[in-house]
Enzyme design. Structure first.
Site, mmCIF file in Angstrom:
data_model
loop_
_atom_site.group_PDB
_atom_site.id
_atom_site.type_symbol
_atom_site.label_atom_id
_atom_site.label_comp_id
_atom_site.label_asym_id
_atom_site.label_seq_id
_atom_site.Cartn_x
_atom_site.Cartn_y
_atom_site.Cartn_z
ATOM 1 C CB ILE A 65 -1.100 0.262 1.338
ATOM 2 C CG1 ILE A 65 -1.869 1.232 0.902
ATOM 3 C CG2 ILE A 65 -0.134 -0.089 2.485
ATOM 4 C CD1 ILE A 65 -3.420 0.615 1.951
ATOM 5 C CB CYS A 66 1.919 3.738 -1.676
ATOM 6 S SG CYS A 66 0.904 4.545 -3.421
ATOM 7 N NE ARG A 67 -0.777 11.322 -2.391
ATOM 8 C CZ ARG A 67 -0.125 11.482 -2.921
ATOM 9 N NH1 ARG A 67 0.592 12.412 -2.144
ATOM 10 N NH2 ARG A 67 0.078 11.348 -4.457
#
Length: 115
Positions: A65-67
């Site tokens: 996951i990232c932004r």
């Protein structure tokens, strides 16, 4: 190069409760708000620190996951090419927050937020 259509992807709502989550955002993004059980390794440090993923259960994929999903897609492609079973989390922490999933902040005086 792997095309975006070839990268395994899952929606936040479909993640298992005991998800093994790798957060590849930068330090300031992580500090502002992250999933409580996530492991934090910024994308640029992933090749040097990939051994830290050994703590994840071997029989489950690593969800990345990232932004918003771009950096995590690159990390997922790299991990899969390196022999890991990795899945990109569509929509990233923005989707995580919209789904009402729990977040914590490194600042005890601030509400967790997605930067």
């Amino acid at each position: 190069m792997v095309s975006p259509a070839e990268i395994p992807t899952a929606e936040v709502r479909d993640l298992p409760a005991d998800v093994a989550l790798l957060d590849v955002r930068e330090d300031d993004e992580w500090a502002a708000g992250h999933a409580p059980a996530a492991v934090h390794i910024p994308l640029g440090e992933l090749p040097a620190r990939v051994g830290e993923l050994a703590e994840f259960p071997e029989d489950n994929p690593v969800y990345v996951i990232c932004r918003s999903g771009g950096r995590s897609a690159r990390a997922t492609a790299w991990l899969n090419a390196s022999g890991w079973d990795a899945v990109n989390v569509a929509g990233g922490m923005g989707a995580w927050a919209r789904e009402g999933r729990r977040m914590v902040s490194d600042n005890p005086d601030a509400e967790p937020e997605v930067l």
